[in-house]
Enzyme design. Structure first.
Site, PDB file in Angstrom:
ATOM      1  N   ASP A  92      -3.023   0.117  -0.496  1.00  0.00           N
ATOM      2  CA  ASP A  92      -3.499   1.518  -0.124  1.00  0.00           C
ATOM      3  C   ASP A  92      -3.587   2.560  -1.427  1.00  0.00           C
ATOM      4  O   ASP A  92      -3.140   2.041  -2.598  1.00  0.00           O
ATOM      5  CB  ASP A  92      -2.581   2.047   1.236  1.00  0.00           C
ATOM      6  CG  ASP A  92      -1.255   2.346   0.670  1.00  0.00           C
ATOM      7  OD1 ASP A  92      -0.976   2.239  -0.386  1.00  0.00           O
ATOM      8  OD2 ASP A  92      -0.550   2.490   1.477  1.00  0.00           O
ATOM      9  N   ASP A 271      -3.298  -3.735   9.654  1.00  0.00           N
ATOM     10  CA  ASP A 271      -1.778  -3.641   8.851  1.00  0.00           C
ATOM     11  C   ASP A 271      -1.085  -2.919   9.777  1.00  0.00           C
ATOM     12  O   ASP A 271      -1.491  -1.921  10.238  1.00  0.00           O
ATOM     13  CB  ASP A 271      -2.054  -3.405   7.625  1.00  0.00           C
ATOM     14  CG  ASP A 271      -1.924  -2.057   7.162  1.00  0.00           C
ATOM     15  OD1 ASP A 271      -0.681  -1.359   7.170  1.00  0.00           O
ATOM     16  OD2 ASP A 271      -3.162  -1.104   7.420  1.00  0.00           O
TER      17      ASP A 271
END
Length: 375
Positions: A92, A271
């Site tokens: 990320d 996720d």
């Protein structure tokens, strides 16, 4: 990175696909265990491969930037070489972590100034240096820097935030194209759709992102305080616009029910820290519901921890795991984390099978309620 769309469900937007990266292939729909600082908490990589069947894991840009730091990661040859994981990695951008630092961060057009949660030191993220950081980490899939607004923010805030996220995205793309991978394999960049809980902003963002022609696209800013029904509505709004021939990644979601609902609405990648975080706190996920292994009711229960057979290669009774938690043994955290991750991976694998068979919707309806039941 390439994506091959393989099957579509006749009664929903659910689909299966195959993502190919420099470090291997990923069958979708997929759940990605979260390896925040280069490790999935309490789980060894051999267990991730053999028992959990993980195909890809996450690394966190914010945390890896702070510790171990970019110099060490670059000297090692990237995160794959540093931690020994030889399958795909997604990072990320750190945007969500910065969002969570309310009170010790400051957003400007240039980027985000924040203080480390470790030692209070001051740092600054820009779209450009985040791209550089993710290049150094060496993830197969990199995320663009965005602002994640609160789920209950007002319209004006959400609109201003979205404009900045889009401008940051343009800078991310420009810098990504101007730089090269550092370790001899290709990386790809996913933009992130934002817009809070406002349909028109989500539509605007999805169109803006779709026009970028990226290898894949992410949906961010959900499961941050808005009602679950709103989250599902926003997924539908966005997926009506995002290209069907590119993978769609719903960030930070969620429960087993959330995942099945997301798959039904056309999401490919998920996720969440929930399987490991809840596992470390004695909560197990099963097809029959959730179990709190600290409850006395398991003290004399000598049946396997999941009668549906999800505890792959782990001969463990409920009574034994109850004992480990009560005794505060570290093995309890390991067993529970492996079990929950294995369950999540089994759930998406079963979903894939039912999409291929054409009965995903009826299968989902037959199990959705019991998944959330407390046993």
């Amino acid at each position: 990175m390439t994506f091959e769309l393989q099957h579509t469900d006749p009664n929903s937007s659910a689909r299966t696909g195959l993502i190919t990266t420099a470090h291997g292939q990923i069958k979708t729909p997929i759940f990605m265990p979260v390896g925040t600082v280069g490790t999935v908490k309490a789980v060894h990589f051999s267990e991730l491969k053999q028992q959990v069947k993980a195909q890809i894991i996450l690394g966190n840009t914010y945390h890896l930037y702070l510790r171990p730091g970019l110099e060490i990661l670059k000297a090692a040859g990237g995160l794959h070489q540093f931690n020994g994981w030889d399958r795909p990695i997604l990072t990320d951008s750190g945007g969500f972590q910065v969002f969570s630092l309310t009170g010790i961060r400051k957003l400007t057009e240039e980027g985000c100034e924040f203080r480390s949660h470790i030692d209070g030191s001051k740092h600054f993220f820009t779209p450009e240096n985040v791209m550089d950081t993710e290049r150094i980490i060496g993830a197969d899939i990199m995320m663009a820097l965005d602002e994640c607004p609160p789920g209950d923010c007002d319209y004006q805030y959400a609109k201003q935030s979205l404009g900045m996220t889009h401008r940051w995205l343009d800078r991310c793309i420009k810098h990504f194209k101007e730089t090269e991978p550092l370790y001899g394999y290709d990386q790809c960049l996913f933009p992130i759709v934002q817009g809070a809980a406002y349909k028109d902003l989500r539509q605007e963002s999805a169109k803006y992102i779709a026009d970028k022609g990226a290898d894949g696209n992410a949906i961010g800013g959900l499961a941050v305080g808005e009602p679950t029904e709103v989250m599902y509505e926003m997924i539908e709004v966005v997926n009506d616009i995002l290209p069907k021939d590119k993978p769609r990644y719903l960030m930070g979601v969620g429960t087993p029910q959330n995942i099945l609902e997301g798959i039904e609405r056309g999401v490919d990648m998920f996720d969440c820290v929930m399987p490991t975080r809840n596992g470390r706190n004695a909560m197990l996920f099963t097809y029959e519901g959730t179990m709190n292994m600290k409850n006395k009711k398991w003290e004399n229960d000598f049946t396997p921890i999941d009668s549906s057979g999800c505890d792959i290669d782990m001969v463990c009774t409920k009574a034994y795991l109850h004992h480990l938690f009560k005794a505060k043994e570290y093995l309890a955290l390991q067993i529970a984390s492996i079990h929950n991750l294995a369950f999540y991976l089994r759930l998406v694998t079963d979903a894939r099978q039912h999409i291929e068979q054409g009965d995903f919707v009826s299968w989902k309806r037959s199990i959705i309620e019991q998944l959330g039941r407390r046993i």
